[in-house]
Design a protein around this motif. Structure first.
Motif, PDB file in Angstrom:
ATOM      1  N   GLU A  59       0.847  -1.192   0.000  1.00 21.56           N
ATOM      2  CA  GLU A  59       0.000   0.000   0.000  1.00 21.56           C
ATOM      3  C   GLU A  59       0.883   1.242   0.000  1.00 21.56           C
ATOM      4  N   VAL A  92      -7.704   5.484  -4.072  1.00 20.54           N
ATOM      5  CA  VAL A  92      -8.912   5.741  -3.286  1.00 20.54           C
ATOM      6  C   VAL A  92      -8.561   6.635  -2.105  1.00 20.54           C
ATOM      7  N   GLU A  93      -9.511   7.454  -1.700  1.00 20.71           N
ATOM      8  CA  GLU A  93      -9.330   8.281  -0.500  1.00 20.71           C
ATOM      9  C   GLU A  93      -9.808   7.503   0.717  1.00 20.71           C
ATOM     10  N   ARG A  94      -8.951   7.459   1.745  1.00 23.82           N
ATOM     11  CA  ARG A  94      -9.301   6.713   2.953  1.00 23.82           C
ATOM     12  C   ARG A  94      -8.804   7.469   4.182  1.00 23.82           C
ATOM     13  N   ILE A 117      -7.487  12.352   5.856  1.00 27.15           N
ATOM     14  CA  ILE A 117      -7.859  11.722   4.593  1.00 27.15           C
ATOM     15  C   ILE A 117      -6.646  11.726   3.675  1.00 27.15           C
ATOM     16  N   LYS A 145      -4.792   9.897  -0.014  1.00 28.13           N
ATOM     17  CA  LYS A 145      -4.998   9.143  -1.249  1.00 28.13           C
ATOM     18  C   LYS A 145      -4.086   7.920  -1.223  1.00 28.13           C
TER      19      LYS A 145
END
Length: 426
Positions: free
Chosen positions: A228, A374-376, A386, A388
């Motif tokens: 990741e 994705v934004e998490r 938040i 990316k």
């Protein structure tokens, strides 16, 4: 009247046989000089075969999917005058069943005589709406099918202007421009019981892809590693550069940054930029970084090559990636542009999913796969923020690459992307 016989040309590089992929004409058709007659498939690329004469097609020498030797009779054309038919050519060629004929549009022949020609432009759409049976499956690429799904268009209502009636992106645009909508299709058709079946012959590019994928999975000892990556900083840099230089230098996607990260990381991990000859049991490590960029086209997956990525700037890489992708999608990529990669980068774009398991592009030993951003919510220095996020799903040949080295290599790429200034520090 005479007969002009066209034989399967010598395409070069020691190729002794090719696969007949598609006919663009049928028996009885009138053809003109330079018109594309057929597509043939080599191990590396699709090649157009143009007509050197004007005349009428009187016989076809094979059927799509058939492997034909160089020098065998491809097609016979009735011409004015004596023609070129020889005694040795007189045995009748295999009869071919008729197939849908693409629009007859004149094509321009490239400098190589009677081998490669520019593909004909798509036929002008004769109105965007066409009536098909409810069980008829129109020809279209996966990208076009997704585009139609996103637009809410039923493909069976759209007239295709591509070869054999294939629906293209511009056909969808023409359909929308005419103001057609889903309402034009009977609602009952969506719930009609279906018992139809479809058989699709695996030929041409699809057969080559199948063979290469099967070969790769049987010969290499695949293993995958997923990491990741926080791409917030690199995306901010990309947005800034596009805002400042996009108008003059072109827009940057994430791909040229990934190519740059590969180039820098490979300095410390040269074993990843290599080819393995498993028959000779020899590993060749290369200084040049020739990055294959997996590209989806209407005929299947192709891998055009960005050569000497180590010597390219971000914008140079971006321009070359765009040029090669367009060439591949339009069927114009040359054999040289589709071969010689040392490591491959594959991306599913917006469809990237969370994790994928890329198949090696033999004889390479590493492939780096890009998943979607994705934004998490993430915890950074004790605070929930938040960010990316994106996964890299990469595969390696365990016969050559150790698991620890693979993990360290991807971690190096992660560090470069999360601290983008390090991409340009020498």
């Amino acid at each position: 009247m005479g007969t002009h016989v066209i034989k399967m040309p010598d395409i070069g590089e020691g190729i002794a046989e090719v696969e007949l992929s598609q006919w663009h004409v049928k028996v009885g058709d009138l053809v003109v000089e330079d018109q594309v007659l057929a597509d043939v498939m080599t191990d590396k690329a699709m090649v157009d075969i143009p007509s050197p004469v004007h005349g009428k097609v009187i016989a076809l020498g094979g059927q799509p999917g058939e492997v034909m030797a160089v020098g065998s009779i491809l097609i016979s054309i009735e011409v004015e005058g004596a023609g070129n038919l020889k005694e040795s050519d007189k045995p009748a060629p295999v009869a071919a069943k008729e197939i849908p004929v693409a629009a007859k549009v004149e094509a321009v022949v490239e400098s190589k005589p009677a081998v490669a020609a520019v593909r004909p432009a798509a036929a002008v759409c004769q109105g965007p709406l066409v009536a098909r049976e409810a069980d008829e499956r129109p020809l279209a690429s996966p990208a076009v099918r997704k585009h139609a799904l996103d637009l809410g268009i039923q493909l069976r209502l759209v007239r295709g202007s591509g070869p054999a009636g294939r629906v293209l992106h511009e056909d969808l645009d023409a359909y929308l421009a005419q103001g057609q909508s889903n309402a034009s299709a009977p609602v009952a058709a969506a719930y009609a019981q279906r018992n139809d079946e479809e058989q699709i012959q695996v030929i041409g590019m699809r057969r080559k892809i199948a063979q290469r994928m099967q070969d790769a999975t049987q010969r290499a000892a695949h293993f995958s590693y997923v990491e990741e990556i926080d791409v917030t900083a690199i995306e901010e840099l990309r947005a800034h550069l596009n805002e400042k230089h996009g108008a003059s230098r072109g827009k940057l996607t994430l791909l040229p940054f990934l190519v740059r990260a590969l180039v820098v990381a490979l300095r410390d991990f040269p074993q990843m930029n290599a080819r393995y000859d498993d028959e000779a049991q020899v590993i060749t490590r290369l200084g040049a970084v020739h990055v294959g960029v997996a590209t989806q086209s209407d005929v299947g997956l192709m891998v055009p090559v960005v050569r000497h990525a180590e010597a390219r700037s971000l914008w140079d890489s971006a321009a070359e990636i765009s040029r090669l992708a367009n060439a591949a999608r339009n069927g114009k990529a040359s054999r040289d542009e589709l071969s010689g990669s040392t490591i491959t980068l594959t991306s599913l774009g917006a469809l990237g999913g969370i994790v994928s398991t890329p198949v090696l592009n033999l004889p390479e030993v590493a492939i780096v796969g890009v998943n979607k951003i994705v934004e998490r919510p993430m915890v950074v220095k004790g605070q929930v923020v938040i960010r990316k996020m994106m996964n890299l799903s990469s595969s390696f040949d365990h016969r050559v690459v150790d698991g620890m080295d693979a993990a360290l290599f991807i971690q190096a790429i992660r560090g470069l992307l999360e601290q983008p200034a390090t991409l340009f520090v020498e």
